[in-house]
Design an enzyme around this catalytic site. Structure first.
Site, PDB file in Angstrom:
ATOM      1  N   HIS A 197       0.847  -1.185   0.000  1.00 42.08           N
ATOM      2  CA  HIS A 197       0.000   0.000   0.000  1.00 42.08           C
ATOM      3  C   HIS A 197       0.888   1.242   0.000  1.00 42.08           C
ATOM      4  O   HIS A 197       2.058   1.185   0.387  1.00 42.08           O
ATOM      5  CB  HIS A 197      -0.927  -0.002   1.212  1.00 42.08           C
ATOM      6  CG  HIS A 197      -1.967  -1.071   1.130  1.00 42.08           C
ATOM      7  ND1 HIS A 197      -3.202  -0.870   0.557  1.00 42.08           N
ATOM      8  CD2 HIS A 197      -1.948  -2.362   1.522  1.00 42.08           C
ATOM      9  CE1 HIS A 197      -3.899  -1.986   0.597  1.00 42.08           C
ATOM     10  NE2 HIS A 197      -3.166  -2.910   1.181  1.00 42.08           N
ATOM     11  N   SER A 198       0.320   2.380  -0.422  1.00 42.50           N
ATOM     12  CA  SER A 198       1.155   3.577  -0.473  1.00 42.50           C
ATOM     13  C   SER A 198       1.697   3.917   0.906  1.00 42.50           C
ATOM     14  O   SER A 198       2.800   4.454   1.035  1.00 42.50           O
ATOM     15  CB  SER A 198       0.379   4.756  -1.058  1.00 42.50           C
ATOM     16  OG  SER A 198      -0.795   5.011  -0.307  1.00 42.50           O
ATOM     17  N   GLU A 199       0.939   3.609   1.968  1.00 44.12           N
ATOM     18  CA  GLU A 199       1.439   3.795   3.337  1.00 44.12           C
ATOM     19  C   GLU A 199       0.890   2.687   4.229  1.00 44.12           C
ATOM     20  O   GLU A 199      -0.256   2.238   4.060  1.00 44.12           O
ATOM     21  CB  GLU A 199       0.986   5.139   3.931  1.00 44.12           C
ATOM     22  CG  GLU A 199       1.396   6.357   3.153  1.00 44.12           C
ATOM     23  CD  GLU A 199       2.827   6.789   3.369  1.00 44.12           C
ATOM     24  OE1 GLU A 199       3.505   6.180   4.242  1.00 44.12           O
ATOM     25  OE2 GLU A 199       3.272   7.718   2.677  1.00 44.12           O
ATOM     26  N   THR A 200       1.703   2.268   5.179  1.00 46.69           N
ATOM     27  CA  THR A 200       1.245   1.416   6.271  1.00 46.69           C
ATOM     28  C   THR A 200       1.595   2.116   7.579  1.00 46.69           C
ATOM     29  O   THR A 200       2.726   2.563   7.763  1.00 46.69           O
ATOM     30  CB  THR A 200       1.889   0.024   6.221  1.00 46.69           C
ATOM     31  OG1 THR A 200       1.516  -0.628   4.999  1.00 46.69           O
ATOM     32  CG2 THR A 200       1.444  -0.826   7.397  1.00 46.69           C
TER      33      THR A 200
END
Length: 261
Positions: free
Chosen positions: A42-45
């Site tokens: 994902h783009s951020e975790t």
């Protein structure tokens, strides 16, 4: 460890920006957190330590598949959504406060207004094929990102950037924006961050720390509605407040489970 996948800045599943949220009972090794973020893709975790005493801010960190970042809006929204709205986090960008709102979660973030820098035009122009210099109305830089304003929203929506050229710009992300083309939207934007492993971010809360003060000055409005016009798309409501920006968005949990390693 408990793991959630949350679509942020949307009220519908499979839209907005998806973030992983990992709940930690104790501090975790950064290399392990980076490996988990790379696995999830994902783009951020977000990794939040929930085993703290009542009233003590919860440590929160964010990782893209390639790097740790100093600030992430959609993964903070996702974390507050999972934990229940009213939260205080301690982060690399200081204390971040979140409160439950009728239309989602409201977040108190540091403002990052841009400063005009025409010299950046030479770096920016190769990254925007099909956009002529006359269609670039503004180029500036905040602490984290470079902001470019184009003459109309159609250029932003149809933009096919040269990602290699974007990666050569000395900034976390390139934000491209224009005035809104719908009555319910004040401005549109898209955000490109190949330097941190994200060619295009679907919806970027932290970019609105730059977009909100910029557009508040341009159109003299206290309350702003921004549409990030990526393929998934999303809506960010923003209110600049001196050196802070209040960002509000909805979120939907689409998955919860157990992280086994």
């Amino acid at each position: 460890m408990r793991l959630y996948l949350v679509d942020a800045f949307t009220s519908s599943a499979f839209a907005g920006n998806s973030a992983g949220v990992v709940l930690l009972d104790e501090p975790a090794d950064p290399e392990w957190m980076q490996a988990v973020a790379a696995e999830l893709k994902h783009s951020e975790t977000a990794f939040v330590q929930v085993g703290t005493a009542d009233g003590v801010p919860k440590p929160l960190r964010w990782f893209t598949p390639a790097a740790e970042v100093d600030l992430c809006g959609h993964a903070t929204l996702a974390t507050a959504h999972v934990l229940g709205g009213d939260q205080v986090f301690t982060t690399r960008s200081g204390l971040l406060r979140c409160t439950a709102a009728e239309d989602g979660v409201r977040m108190d973030f540091p403002a990052d207004p841009p400063k005009a820098d025409p010299a950046l035009l030479a770096e920016v122009t190769p990254a925007l094929p099909g956009v002529s210099p006359g269609e670039i109305e503004y180029v500036g830089r905040g602490v984290s990102d470079v902001l470019v304003r184009l003459t109309n929203a159609t250029l932003v929506r149809e933009l096919d950037p040269d990602i290699g050229a974007v990666a050569r710009i000395a900034a976390r992300c390139l934000i491209v924006t224009a005035s809104g083309d719908r009555e319910d939207v004040d401005f549109v934007s898209r955000v490109f961050g190949p330097r941190v492993g994200i060619d295009e971010d679907p919806v970027t809360g932290s970019a609105h720390c730059t977009l909100a003060p910029f557009w508040a000055e341009q159109i003299a409005k206290a309350e702003l509605v921004g549409e990030q016009a990526s393929q998934r798309g999303g809506i960010v409501r923003a209110r600049p407040d001196d050196d802070r920006v209040w960002l509000t968005g909805a979120a939907v949990t689409v998955f919860e489970g157990t992280l086994l390693v």
